[in-house]
Write a protein that holds these residues in place. Structure first.
Motif, PDB file in Angstrom:
ATOM      1  N   GLY A 154      48.491  22.917  40.677  1.00 34.14           N
ATOM      2  CA  GLY A 154      49.068  23.853  41.631  1.00 34.14           C
ATOM      3  C   GLY A 154      48.010  24.563  42.485  1.00 34.14           C
ATOM      4  O   GLY A 154      46.681  23.957  42.656  1.00 34.14           O
ATOM      5  N   TRP A 155      47.746  25.832  42.426  1.00 33.32           N
ATOM      6  CA  TRP A 155      46.954  26.507  43.368  1.00 33.32           C
ATOM      7  C   TRP A 155      46.519  27.756  42.454  1.00 33.32           C
ATOM      8  O   TRP A 155      46.909  28.977  42.864  1.00 33.32           O
ATOM      9  CB  TRP A 155      47.428  27.202  44.776  1.00 33.32           C
ATOM     10  N   PRO A 156      46.012  27.544  41.281  1.00 34.98           N
ATOM     11  CA  PRO A 156      45.461  28.776  40.620  1.00 34.98           C
ATOM     12  C   PRO A 156      45.043  29.875  40.884  1.00 34.98           C
ATOM     13  O   PRO A 156      45.172  30.927  40.889  1.00 34.98           O
ATOM     14  CB  PRO A 156      44.687  28.017  39.525  1.00 34.98           C
ATOM     15  N   ALA A 157      43.870  29.483  42.161  1.00 35.87           N
ATOM     16  CA  ALA A 157      43.350  30.955  42.743  1.00 35.87           C
ATOM     17  C   ALA A 157      44.263  31.677  43.731  1.00 35.87           C
ATOM     18  O   ALA A 157      43.922  32.928  43.785  1.00 35.87           O
ATOM     19  CB  ALA A 157      42.134  30.383  43.645  1.00 35.87           C
ATOM     20  N   ALA A 158      45.271  31.107  43.940  1.00 37.34           N
ATOM     21  CA  ALA A 158      46.227  31.924  45.048  1.00 37.34           C
ATOM     22  C   ALA A 158      47.261  32.513  44.105  1.00 37.34           C
ATOM     23  O   ALA A 158      48.099  33.491  44.585  1.00 37.34           O
ATOM     24  CB  ALA A 158      46.895  30.817  45.960  1.00 37.34           C
ATOM     25  N   ALA A 159      47.473  32.275  42.579  1.00 37.36           N
ATOM     26  CA  ALA A 159      48.518  32.890  41.877  1.00 37.36           C
ATOM     27  C   ALA A 159      48.232  34.285  41.533  1.00 37.36           C
ATOM     28  O   ALA A 159      46.908  34.763  41.463  1.00 37.36           O
ATOM     29  CB  ALA A 159      48.624  32.190  40.451  1.00 37.36           C
ATOM     30  N   THR A 160      49.363  35.161  41.474  1.00 39.73           N
ATOM     31  CA  THR A 160      49.286  36.646  41.252  1.00 39.73           C
ATOM     32  C   THR A 160      50.123  37.025  40.305  1.00 39.73           C
ATOM     33  O   THR A 160      51.334  36.193  40.109  1.00 39.73           O
ATOM     34  CB  THR A 160      49.145  37.428  42.574  1.00 39.73           C
ATOM     35  N   ASP A 161      50.151  38.165  39.893  1.00 39.45           N
ATOM     36  CA  ASP A 161      51.382  38.563  39.019  1.00 39.45           C
ATOM     37  C   ASP A 161      52.855  38.528  39.670  1.00 39.45           C
ATOM     38  O   ASP A 161      53.648  38.418  39.085  1.00 39.45           O
ATOM     39  CB  ASP A 161      51.313  40.115  38.566  1.00 39.45           C
TER      40      ASP A 161
END
Length: 237
Positions: A78-85
């Protein structure tokens, strides 16, 4: 029940590995449920499907009895750097209210990826062998044969748009035919599966039967991304 959508980052090498191996995708999906252990023999049905859009996006859909945690998929594909809570990288919906609200006579757009097969006997006395339907006409007939038991009816086309000589009489298209060929884990034999996607419009004839289909799946090869039908309002794609 829960329905989950996860967009796959096709630029990542791990994502490409998942897309090329139904076994790897199945393992990744099942790893999303901490309460399901590999040694469990009586696990609840988890269905999944890969959808490819016209804009070359790929989404993974999962229907499951419990809420999944796709953190590992975000990290790998996926896009782990774009993930937030607030936006973890996937979206999970409570499926139960939607299922409970299905009414007889209502119409819906549907999408289904399935493995349309039939049993054939090559010669008298020989055991039957499961064989894939290869033509769109036979693949459509396979689905039509399962309407009544599945609690739905695929809507007919208007009379002036039917092409009866080609069997083209229903509001459904057969597309995205894929042959999934991969080695069977722990065995020398290879597995070859014909996966076909159906897009169309249906009317609900038996809500309880359709609920079972939506949560239990339709046809064979459910562990390899087949069997999951989803519905959308008729005004949506």
């Amino acid at each position: 029940m829960f329905l989950t959508r996860f967009r796959i980052n096709t630029a990542r090498s791990q994502a490409r590995r998942l897309l090329s191996s139904p076994q790897s995708t199945h393992a990744a999906v099942m790893s999303s449920f901490p309460d399901l252990l590999p040694t469990d023999t009586d696990t609840p049905r988890v269905l999944w499907r890969l959808d490819r859009t016209a804009s070359a996006q790929v989404h993974l859909f999962i229907a499951s009895p419990s809420r999944p945690d796709l953190t590992h998929l975000v990290e790998q594909a996926g896009w782990p750097a774009a993930a937030t809570d607030q936006a973890r990288g996937w979206t999970t919906y409570d499926y139960a209210p939607f299922l409970a609200g299905l009414d007889k006579g209502s119409t819906w757009n549907f999408r289904l990826t399935a493995n349309p097969v039939h049993s054939v006997r090559n010669k008298d006395g020989a055991p039957t062998k499961r064989t894939a339907h290869l033509t769109p006409r036979h693949q459509l007939a396979w689905l039509l044969q399962r309407q009544e038991a599945g609690g739905f009816r695929i809507i007919d086309k208007p009379a002036d748009k039917q092409h009866t000589e080609f069997g083209d009489t229903h509001q459904v298209a057969v597309s995205d035919q894929r042959t999934l060929d991969f080695p069977k884990r722990g065995a020398k034999d290879r597995v070859s599966i014909k996966a076909v996607t159906y897009d169309g419009r249906l009317e609900i004839t038996d809500p309880d039967a359709l609920r079972r289909l939506l949560t239990k799946g339709l046809g064979k090869a459910k562990a390899y991304g087949c069997g999951l039908m989803t519905l959308a309002p008729t005004g949506e794609q």
